[in-house]
Motif scaffolding. Structure first.
Motif, short mmCIF file in Angstrom:
data_model
loop_
_atom_site.label_atom_id
_atom_site.label_comp_id
_atom_site.label_asym_id
_atom_site.label_seq_id
_atom_site.Cartn_x
_atom_site.Cartn_y
_atom_site.Cartn_z
N THR A 76 -7.13 -12.63 2.50
CA THR A 76 -7.93 -11.41 2.66
C THR A 76 -7.01 -10.30 3.20
O THR A 76 -5.91 -10.58 3.67
CB THR A 76 -9.07 -11.64 3.66
OG1 THR A 76 -8.51 -12.18 4.86
CG2 THR A 76 -10.10 -12.60 3.09
N ARG A 77 -7.49 -9.08 3.13
CA ARG A 77 -6.66 -7.96 3.60
C ARG A 77 -6.21 -8.18 5.03
O ARG A 77 -6.85 -8.92 5.78
CB ARG A 77 -7.42 -6.63 3.46
CG ARG A 77 -8.54 -6.45 4.48
CD ARG A 77 -8.93 -4.99 4.62
NE ARG A 77 -10.13 -4.83 5.42
CZ ARG A 77 -10.15 -4.84 6.76
NH1 ARG A 77 -9.03 -5.02 7.46
NH2 ARG A 77 -11.30 -4.67 7.40
N VAL A 83 -8.43 -2.01 2.46
CA VAL A 83 -8.16 -3.04 1.45
C VAL A 83 -7.34 -2.50 0.27
O VAL A 83 -6.45 -3.19 -0.25
CB VAL A 83 -9.48 -3.71 0.98
CG1 VAL A 83 -10.38 -2.75 0.20
CG2 VAL A 83 -9.20 -4.96 0.15
N VAL A 89 -3.05 -7.61 -1.61
CA VAL A 89 -4.29 -7.59 -2.41
C VAL A 89 -3.98 -6.97 -3.78
O VAL A 89 -4.45 -7.45 -4.81
CB VAL A 89 -5.40 -6.83 -1.67
CG1 VAL A 89 -6.65 -6.70 -2.55
CG2 VAL A 89 -5.75 -7.52 -0.36
N THR A 129 -12.48 -7.48 1.14
CA THR A 129 -11.59 -8.00 0.09
C THR A 129 -12.40 -8.60 -1.06
O THR A 129 -12.09 -8.36 -2.24
CB THR A 129 -10.59 -9.03 0.66
OG1 THR A 129 -10.16 -8.59 1.94
CG2 THR A 129 -9.40 -9.22 -0.24
#
Ligand SMILES: [Zn+2]
Length: 517
Positions: A76-77, A83, A89, A129
């Motif tokens: 995830t970010r 993000v 990402v 995300t």
């Protein structure tokens, strides 16, 4: 809802010590997994590992998958970063896969101590995300890392992670036993509670308690419809849940058709192909696909197998592309001799005298130090002797001299229609004798030159009082396709190896054409 057989050999499996795959190797493994029929192939972590970025770039052009979807894996970010500004990402999107699996912390202690952020920010990272990737048209699965440890220490938070991911658009939330220490009863209870959230659940198990496969099956019983596995159970420490064991158990025992019957009947070959690519030799005793998975040795046991194989086998080995093997040892009775002969293509059921003589000779020779299970060709030769098949040559004389680290050997033998003479030069006695033997046979049997010596291993046997230990030698020869292994025993190591080599070459010459028997 289709069941997901999700393979992570190329990402989590490569965490195994000693397993190093090139991009080309990874493409080959992906093809083998697709042939087998897995639903998803997690290819790696683009953006974090350059080789994996390269893998996804090449996969776009070079990988034509028949059934499987390729998946990019990533986190995830980062905390406190928008993000769309997170390069990791962006790399996930750049991999251009239709599916992305995100890993997120599900254990509050890991959020605080490892990620060094707040529990609220971790939930925001997941939400942002997942939403970002789904808006970009990706299907998203979320790996809830350390879920079971997190559930024990902070149940409410672990469950919140599952709900937030699903609300944001994750199709499956995969509960990970990252440390591999959870036992089946506890895992089943936790899954049952988590399933009450109504979220589609997956399972990712490590084998640190030896329960990865059992835990995976229990999770399926408790409602998981997505299982993450690796070929041969490759993975860091004790490995992951084994793809082949899980697939066969689900398909054959639980009647969940994760792969077709046809694919399943190719499973042992697929397992070997992947082991050849990774150069990590499979465990002989691996369930379903191991060489020893359907091997029978004890006497009483083999007589029952001869009557009905299902008495001592949990499935028909052919269902997974494996086969039954009989080992010949001094425990072998008449039934084992008959079964092994049949396996080799000889019907000796009607010649009970031959079977009795072979059984006696096996027992006598094993007492002297022969070991037939390490050298199946020696058993075949013994069988041919007792069936009255004449050996293709007789040794008249042989000698060798060693000088300056080189060995000179010469042999004289009798073959049909005359004598054969050969000379050889090598760094070891067996190499020189091998050359001399094949030289002597070449005029009468020209195709023998295609065969070469692969290995010669010697073991010192127990010496009795006042008598030095004898040597057991096992010699293997091959023509590049077939391998023939024979055993020899003598007080002298060179003679033991030499007897085994002569037997190996004799058997090769005798079995070039099928022998009626
Ligand atoms: Zn893992």
């Amino acid at each position: 809802m289709d069941f997901h057989l999700y393979d992570t050999t190329l990402r989590d499996g490569t965490q195994q010590e000693g397993l190093v795959l090139t991009v080309g190797n990874k493409l080959e493994v992906a093809r083998a997994l697709d042939t087998f029929g897995v639903s998803f192939i997690e290819g790696g972590w683009p953006g974090a590992i350059p080789k994996d970025t390269e893998f996804f770039r090449r996969a776009r052009h070079e990988l034509k998958l028949r059934k499987a979807e390729l998946v990019a894996f990533g986190a995830t970010r980062r905390p406190d970063l928008a993000v769309h500004e997170d390069p990791q990402v962006a790399a996930l999107l750049a991999a251009e896969t239709s599916v992305v699996t995100l890993v997120a912390k599900a254990d509050a202690r890991h959020v605080n101590l490892a990620l060094r952020t707040t529990e609220t920010e971790n939930l925001a990272m997941i939400r942002d995300t997942v939403r970002h990737l789904t808006r970009e048209g990706r299907r998203v699965f979320l790996d809830a890392e350390h879920f079971f440890d997190g559930y024990r220490t902070s149940r409410g938070y672990a469950l919140r992670v599952v709900e937030v991911a699903a609300e944001a658009g994750a199709e499956v939330v995969v509960l990970c036993d990252t440390n591999g220490g959870t036992l089946p009863d506890e895992l089943g209870d936790i899954l049952t509670v988590t399933a009450t959230t109504g979220v589609r659940l997956g399972i990712h198990c490590h084998d640190d308690s030896g329960c990865a496969v059992a835990n995976t099956l229990l999770a399926v019983d408790a409602g998981a419809t997505h299982v993450q596995v690796t070929a041969h159970g490759y993975g860091e420490r004790c490995g992951n849940a084994n793809l082949f064991t899980v697939a066969a158990n689900l398909a054959l025992k639980k009647r969940i058709p994760v792969v077709s019957q046809d694919s399943l009947s190719e499973m042992s070959a697929v397992a070997q192909t992947i082991a050849d690519i990774t150069a990590a030799q499979p465990v002989r005793a691996a369930p379903y696909v191991g060489v020893a998975a359907f091997t029978h040795k004890a006497g009483l046991h083999t007589s029952a197998v001869r009557v009905d194989p299902s008495l001592y086998q949990h499935i028909d080995p052919e269902a997974v592309g494996n086969s039954m093997r009989t080992l010949i040892s001094d425990m072998a009775g008449r039934a084992a001799i008959e079964l092994k002969a049949k396996e080799l293509g000889y019907d000796v059921a009607s010649t009970s005298e031959v079977v009795s003589r072979v059984a006696l000779r096996v027992k006598d020779m094993e007492r002297l130090g022969y070991a037939f299970e390490t050298a199946p060709a020696s058993f075949e030769l013994l069988l041919l002797d007792e069936l009255g098949i004449k050996r293709p040559f007789e040794m008249d004389s042989w000698r060798m001299t060693i000088s300056g680290g080189r060995v000179d050997a010469s042999v004289r033998l009798e073959v049909e229609g005359g004598h054969g003479l050969g000379a050889g030069l090598g760094f070891t006695p067996i190499a020189a004798l091998d050359q001399a033997l094949r030289g002597a046979l070449a005029p009468s049997h020209p195709d023998i030159v295609e065969w070469r010596l692969v290995s010669c291993q010697c073991w010192s046997l127990d010496g009795s009082l006042g008598k030095p230990a004898a040597t057991r030698a096992v010699v293997t020869v091959t023509d590049g396709q077939r391998r023939v292994s024979t055993v020899g025993v003598d007080d002298d190591a060179v003679t033991a190896s030499w007897l085994a080599l002569q037997d190996a070459i004799s058997l090769v010459l005798l079995t070039r054409e099928p022998i009626a028997g």
